[in-house]
Design a protein around this motif. Structure first.
Motif, PDB file in Angstrom:
ATOM      1  N   LEU A 292      -4.343  -0.971 -12.069  1.00 30.69           N
ATOM      2  CA  LEU A 292      -3.100  -1.710 -11.825  1.00 30.69           C
ATOM      3  C   LEU A 292      -2.168  -1.631 -13.019  1.00 30.69           C
ATOM      4  O   LEU A 292      -0.950  -1.537 -12.870  1.00 30.69           O
ATOM      5  CB  LEU A 292      -3.403  -3.189 -11.539  1.00 30.69           C
ATOM      6  CG  LEU A 292      -3.943  -3.593 -10.180  1.00 30.69           C
ATOM      7  CD1 LEU A 292      -3.913  -5.102 -10.050  1.00 30.69           C
ATOM      8  CD2 LEU A 292      -3.148  -2.965  -9.049  1.00 30.69           C
TER       9      LEU A 292
ATOM     10  N   MET B  85      -4.769  -1.677   0.073  1.00 25.45           N
ATOM     11  CA  MET B  85      -4.039  -2.145  -1.098  1.00 25.45           C
ATOM     12  C   MET B  85      -4.865  -1.990  -2.372  1.00 25.45           C
ATOM     13  O   MET B  85      -6.083  -2.135  -2.360  1.00 25.45           O
ATOM     14  CB  MET B  85      -3.663  -3.634  -0.916  1.00 25.45           C
ATOM     15  CG  MET B  85      -2.601  -3.865   0.131  1.00 25.45           C
ATOM     16  SD  MET B  85      -2.514  -5.606   0.637  1.00 25.45           S
ATOM     17  CE  MET B  85      -2.324  -6.438  -0.935  1.00 25.45           C
ATOM     18  N   ARG B  86      -4.171  -1.710  -3.465  1.00 29.10           N
ATOM     19  CA  ARG B  86      -4.819  -1.670  -4.781  1.00 29.10           C
ATOM     20  C   ARG B  86      -4.985  -3.093  -5.299  1.00 29.10           C
ATOM     21  O   ARG B  86      -4.046  -3.896  -5.246  1.00 29.10           O
ATOM     22  CB  ARG B  86      -4.002  -0.852  -5.777  1.00 29.10           C
ATOM     23  CG  ARG B  86      -3.854   0.605  -5.408  1.00 29.10           C
ATOM     24  CD  ARG B  86      -3.380   1.422  -6.599  1.00 29.10           C
ATOM     25  NE  ARG B  86      -2.138   0.912  -7.159  1.00 29.10           N
ATOM     26  CZ  ARG B  86      -1.844   0.897  -8.458  1.00 29.10           C
ATOM     27  NH1 ARG B  86      -2.725   1.303  -9.344  1.00 29.10           N
ATOM     28  NH2 ARG B  86      -0.675   0.458  -8.882  1.00 29.10           N
ATOM     29  N   LEU B  87      -6.175  -3.384  -5.860  1.00 28.00           N
ATOM     30  CA  LEU B  87      -6.473  -4.729  -6.325  1.00 28.00           C
ATOM     31  C   LEU B  87      -7.048  -4.713  -7.735  1.00 28.00           C
ATOM     32  O   LEU B  87      -7.732  -3.767  -8.129  1.00 28.00           O
ATOM     33  CB  LEU B  87      -7.495  -5.404  -5.400  1.00 28.00           C
ATOM     34  CG  LEU B  87      -7.163  -5.500  -3.909  1.00 28.00           C
ATOM     35  CD1 LEU B  87      -8.334  -6.132  -3.160  1.00 28.00           C
ATOM     36  CD2 LEU B  87      -5.879  -6.280  -3.676  1.00 28.00           C
TER      37      LEU B  87
ATOM     38  N   GLY C 186       0.398  -3.207  -6.475  1.00 23.82           N
ATOM     39  CA  GLY C 186      -0.930  -3.794  -6.398  1.00 23.82           C
ATOM     40  C   GLY C 186      -0.913  -5.291  -6.622  1.00 23.82           C
ATOM     41  O   GLY C 186       0.095  -5.865  -7.053  1.00 23.82           O
TER      42      GLY C 186
ATOM     43  N   ALA D  16       0.822  -1.209   0.000  1.00 27.60           N
ATOM     44  CA  ALA D  16       0.000   0.000   0.000  1.00 27.60           C
ATOM     45  C   ALA D  16       0.855   1.258   0.000  1.00 27.60           C
ATOM     46  O   ALA D  16       0.566   2.226  -0.715  1.00 27.60           O
ATOM     47  CB  ALA D  16      -0.930  -0.011   1.210  1.00 27.60           C
TER      48      ALA D  16
END
Length: 429
Positions: free
Chosen positions: A359, A309-311, A283, A278
């Motif tokens: 992403l 977090m980027r997902l 990601g 993060a």
């Protein structure tokens, strides 16, 4: 100047709607206006149509959503999908590495690349981050085929100087090949490059350093690799790198963790790793059908969300069991529920479109069907099968979308459009 007008039910999710309730955009009777492949207007048909009086309007029979974005998939593995009997490391040795050796033949690579991209379009996927093989010709074959179809594909030669015989490069050659491919393909069509070490166990320390050097020298390039997929893999990484805090720290020590880093899986992460992902803007491409098929585990959405977090979402063919991002979203719901978290259908759609696009660093171009974006979209049929038709009859939008994610597959995709042009039609194949 070419204007095309499409009238249909329109749906997109441009951000995680838990943070931005306005991210869900739905026009039950919408108008999408495309000029030279780009969205120039979108809105309610009654409010927007007068601006375009006299122009022909094409009615699309179904729900139009942005083209799906697959954040992690292996094109050389498509012919080994549904290979029986092993967890990750043994599965690679038994099924995958032998299959990938065949990509030394450019003709074979071109044949598979053509079939692979056709399968993506048949399932409504218009953009993808793709693993090829160690062979530079495997990248050329994929990019050539994607260029012909005008698809937005990101890929890069696999780096694995500790790989098996027949799939082994060197740190020096891997870097030279990567740099040559970047020069050859940069700026062509809608293609992008990713520095692609397979995973920590298949690259020497020197190769990981060289990968970071290529990444640093090319600010338009991604980093694409695997992370914390399988407990046996994690144990092997810990044994090889005893000084590292955890698996992510191995990559971090070589300068491979940053905002352009896309890590597939991440289902056995420490809280320290999640915080670091993060913090750096890296990601995770969540790959639920693959994780279930190989017995790897279930992604912890709650842990990821706690750390911000980027997902995105990946099919991970060929350990993944379906090219359909709709189906992948449905299995993601089940994976989340196994850890006592509910993944709602709008967030699942976001992960399969705008989240994955973010992403890949292409969210300004695809993923939400907003004005200025490229007109990649899919026409979904919520009555594609008798059972789906029964389930969605009279249902509200959320229930219809969820039913398509759980019961849908390639049959649910009526048409796929690339830059405003039909690239796949279920009626004509």
């Amino acid at each position: 100047m070419t204007l095309r007008l499409f009238r249909a039910e329109l749906l997109s999710v441009s951000a995680d709607h838990r943070d931005d309730p306005g991210a869900i955009r739905h026009e039950p009777d919408g108008l999408l206006v495309v000029e030279d492949g780009l969205v120039v207007a979108r809105g309610d048909h009654a409010a927007l149509a007068s601006r375009f009086d006299g122009l022909p309007v094409e009615r699309l029979p179904g729900i139009v959503v942005p083209g799906f974005v697959d954040a992690h998939v292996h094109y050389p593995q498509m012919d080994r999908i549904a290979s029986h009997g092993e967890q990750l490391l043994d599965w690679l040795e038994r099924h995958i590495f032998p299959a990938e050796m065949a990509f030394a033949d450019p003709v074979h690579a071109a044949t598979v690349a053509d079939a692979f991209l056709t399968e993506l379009l048949r399932n409504g996927t218009t953009s993808a981050l793709v693993f090829p093989t160690v062979h530079p010709a495997s990248v050329d074959a994929l990019f050539d085929a994607a260029l012909d179809r005008r698809m937005r594909i990101v890929s890069g030669k696999v780096l694995m100087d500790l790989g098996p015989d027949g799939l082994r490069d060197t740190a020096k050659a891997g870097r030279a090949d990567s740099e040559a491919l970047i020069r050859r393909w940069r700026g062509r069509g809608r293609l992008g490059y990713a520095v692609t070490p397979r995973f920590a166990l298949t690259s020497s320390d020197e190769q990981l350093r060289q990968a970071a050097a290529v990444l640093d020298a090319n600010p338009d390039v991604l980093l694409h690799t695997h992370l914390a997929e399988n407990r046996y893999e994690c144990a092997a990484v810990a044994e090889r790198f005893p000084a590292a805090h955890d698996y992510l720290d191995v990559y971090d020590r070589f300068g491979l963790v940053g905002p352009r880093s896309v890590f597939a899986h991440g289902i056995h992460l420490t809280d320290r790793s999640c915080a670091r992902i993060a913090e750096t803007g890296a990601g995770i491409a969540v790959c639920p059908t693959s994780n279930l098929f190989l017995g790897s585990g279930f992604f912890d959405f709650g842990q990821a969300d706690a750390h911000g977090m980027r997902l995105g979402l990946g099919s991970d063919i060929g350990a993944g069991t379906s090219f359909s991002m709709l189906h992948t979203a449905g299995v993601a719901y089940q994976a989340a529920l196994a850890r006592e978290m509910r993944l709602d259908p709008f967030r699942a759609l976001y992960l399969a479109t705008g989240g994955s696009a973010a992403l890949l660093g292409i969210a300004d171009r695809v993923g939400a069907l907003l004005p200025g974006q490229e007109a990649d979209f899919v026409v979904l049929d919520d009555a594609a099968t008798p059972l789906l038709a029964r389930r969605t009859a009279g249902a509200d939008l959320a229930a219809r979308l969820f039913a398509m994610q759980v019961l849908g597959d390639d049959r649910t995709v009526r048409r796929t459009y690339i830059m405003g042009e039909c690239a796949w039609d279920r009626g004509t194949g």
